[in-house]
Design a protein around this motif. Structure first.
Motif, PDB file in Angstrom:
ATOM      1  N   LEU A 122       6.610 -13.644  -1.306  1.00  0.00           N
ATOM      2  CA  LEU A 122       7.541 -12.750  -0.624  1.00  0.00           C
ATOM      3  C   LEU A 122       7.832 -11.515  -1.474  1.00  0.00           C
ATOM      4  O   LEU A 122       7.978 -10.410  -0.946  1.00  0.00           O
ATOM      5  CB  LEU A 122       8.830 -13.498  -0.300  1.00  0.00           C
ATOM      6  N   ASP A 123       7.889 -11.700  -2.789  1.00  0.00           N
ATOM      7  CA  ASP A 123       8.095 -10.556  -3.680  1.00  0.00           C
ATOM      8  C   ASP A 123       6.924  -9.587  -3.601  1.00  0.00           C
ATOM      9  O   ASP A 123       7.104  -8.360  -3.601  1.00  0.00           O
ATOM     10  CB  ASP A 123       8.274 -11.033  -5.124  1.00  0.00           C
ATOM     11  N   ASP A 124       5.696 -10.128  -3.528  1.00  0.00           N
ATOM     12  CA  ASP A 124       4.512  -9.274  -3.407  1.00  0.00           C
ATOM     13  C   ASP A 124       4.574  -8.451  -2.128  1.00  0.00           C
ATOM     14  O   ASP A 124       4.279  -7.241  -2.129  1.00  0.00           O
ATOM     15  CB  ASP A 124       3.242 -10.131  -3.387  1.00  0.00           C
ATOM     16  N   ILE A 125       4.949  -9.088  -1.039  1.00  0.00           N
ATOM     17  CA  ILE A 125       5.027  -8.399   0.249  1.00  0.00           C
ATOM     18  C   ILE A 125       6.086  -7.306   0.193  1.00  0.00           C
ATOM     19  O   ILE A 125       5.870  -6.177   0.665  1.00  0.00           O
ATOM     20  CB  ILE A 125       5.312  -9.411   1.374  1.00  0.00           C
ATOM     21  N   GLU A 126       7.230  -7.626  -0.397  1.00  0.00           N
ATOM     22  CA  GLU A 126       8.303  -6.635  -0.505  1.00  0.00           C
ATOM     23  C   GLU A 126       7.863  -5.442  -1.341  1.00  0.00           C
ATOM     24  O   GLU A 126       8.149  -4.281  -0.993  1.00  0.00           O
ATOM     25  CB  GLU A 126       9.546  -7.275  -1.114  1.00  0.00           C
ATOM     26  N   LEU A 127       7.137  -5.696  -2.437  1.00  0.00           N
ATOM     27  CA  LEU A 127       6.667  -4.605  -3.294  1.00  0.00           C
ATOM     28  C   LEU A 127       5.660  -3.721  -2.561  1.00  0.00           C
ATOM     29  O   LEU A 127       5.666  -2.494  -2.723  1.00  0.00           O
ATOM     30  CB  LEU A 127       6.040  -5.178  -4.567  1.00  0.00           C
ATOM     31  N   GLU A 128       4.807  -4.326  -1.751  1.00  0.00           N
ATOM     32  CA  GLU A 128       3.824  -3.541  -0.995  1.00  0.00           C
ATOM     33  C   GLU A 128       4.522  -2.662   0.040  1.00  0.00           C
ATOM     34  O   GLU A 128       4.115  -1.515   0.274  1.00  0.00           O
ATOM     35  CB  GLU A 128       2.807  -4.466  -0.312  1.00  0.00           C
ATOM     36  N   ILE A 129       5.568  -3.175   0.654  1.00  0.00           N
ATOM     37  CA  ILE A 129       6.321  -2.375   1.625  1.00  0.00           C
ATOM     38  C   ILE A 129       7.009  -1.212   0.915  1.00  0.00           C
ATOM     39  O   ILE A 129       6.997  -0.070   1.401  1.00  0.00           O
ATOM     40  CB  ILE A 129       7.346  -3.246   2.377  1.00  0.00           C
ATOM     41  N   LYS A 130       7.583  -1.479  -0.253  1.00  0.00           N
ATOM     42  CA  LYS A 130       8.216  -0.406  -1.022  1.00  0.00           C
ATOM     43  C   LYS A 130       7.189   0.643  -1.438  1.00  0.00           C
ATOM     44  O   LYS A 130       7.474   1.851  -1.419  1.00  0.00           O
ATOM     45  CB  LYS A 130       8.908  -0.993  -2.252  1.00  0.00           C
ATOM     46  N   ALA A 131       5.982   0.196  -1.807  1.00  0.00           N
ATOM     47  CA  ALA A 131       4.922   1.135  -2.181  1.00  0.00           C
ATOM     48  C   ALA A 131       4.509   1.984  -0.981  1.00  0.00           C
ATOM     49  O   ALA A 131       4.244   3.191  -1.122  1.00  0.00           O
ATOM     50  CB  ALA A 131       3.718   0.367  -2.726  1.00  0.00           C
TER      51      ALA A 131
END
Length: 278
Positions: A122-131
């Motif tokens: 979930l952290d990876d997904i959140e970081l990709e959305i922020k990127a």
């Protein structure tokens, strides 16, 4: 704490539907909406990954696609087949001799950004959305997760992990005001009927049907070349939990094409895809 009118005034998407891609789905009040979690569930090889890929290509909205279940090469071949109307076997042959053979076609889907991590957290997904937001200045309008079982859970309990992930996706849809489309599996037990018919809502793996605003189940009939799409949950329209009411689409999975089940759709799919090198 807000009055409803005040809360409503601060919502920008207001559950606005994404573009209509297939009239057959619209006729059954099946619409993916911004700010909502949606789900497409089916047995393996029933076409949910291809369904979501073609939808993303045709919808033409800014999209972030987490393709954890399908590798880069498979996605590229399917996308090139759909856009060029070549068979997948033809695409594979053409890219073997010239890797950039379909670059011009693939430019037609530059509205989609891809993440091919096979087991994102979930952290990876959140970081990709922020990127994505950092790069484009806005959130994507469509976020696709293929599929739920590939997202790394933070607990050893499988069912609890799936439910926790869905809760995070629900929150993500609210915060980004994107449509979060989650692909998921259904049970393969024979008690739920043949795979040619859409399975009932109760067959969804892990019983994670509480949060999505709409859940579609798919049944693929390879003899009739049809994909049956059943709304087993729909907060904005009619639905049947057992999947007995469904929309019908014509399909040619060999050429990665899905069309409306009418004379125009059948003519399109039978028009004869190019199967020679170009």
């Amino acid at each position: 704490m807000l009055r409803l009118s005040r809360a409503w005034s601060g919502v920008t998407t207001k559950a606005t539907p994404l573009p209509v891609v297939w009239r057959a789905l619209e006729n059954h009040s099946i619409k993916f909406r911004r700010g909502q979690v949606c789900m497409v569930a089916a047995a393996p090889n029933a076409g949910k990954s291809m369904f979501s890929l073609i939808y993303a290509i045709k919808a033409k909205v800014p999209t972030l696609f987490f393709s954890a279940d399908t590798d880069t090469t498979t996605v590229m071949i399917r996308a090139a087949a759909h856009l060029s109307q070549h068979k997948q076997l033809t695409v594979e042959k053409n890219i073997t001799s010239r890797a950039n053979h379909y670059d011009e076609y693939l430019a037609g889907m530059n509205h989609i950004q891809w993440v091919f991590d096979s087991s994102p957290s979930l952290d990876d997904i959140e970081l990709e959305i922020k990127a994505y937001v950092e790069l484009y200045g806005v959130s994507p309008e469509l976020i696709i997760v293929d599929n739920l079982m590939n997202v790394a859970a933070e607990t050893d309990n499988e069912w609890a992990g799936l439910r926790a992930i869905m809760m995070e996706f629900h929150d993500m849809a609210r915060k980004t005001e994107a449509c979060v489309l989650v692909l998921h599996h259904v049970s393969e037990q024979s008690e739920y009927g043949p795979t040619t018919m859409p399975p009932a809502r109760r067959s969804i793996h892990g019983k994670v049907s509480q949060l999505p605003a709409i859940i579609l189940t798919l049944g693929y009939d390879p003899i009739g070349q049809v994909l049956r799409v059943a709304p087993v949950k729909n907060r904005f329209g009619p639905h049947t939990a057992d999947g007995r009411e469904f929309a019908t689409l014509f399909v040619d999975f060999g050429a990665c094409q899905i069309g409306d089940a009418d004379s125009q759709g059948r003519a399109y799919l039978n028009s004869g895809y190019q199967t020679v090198n170009q």
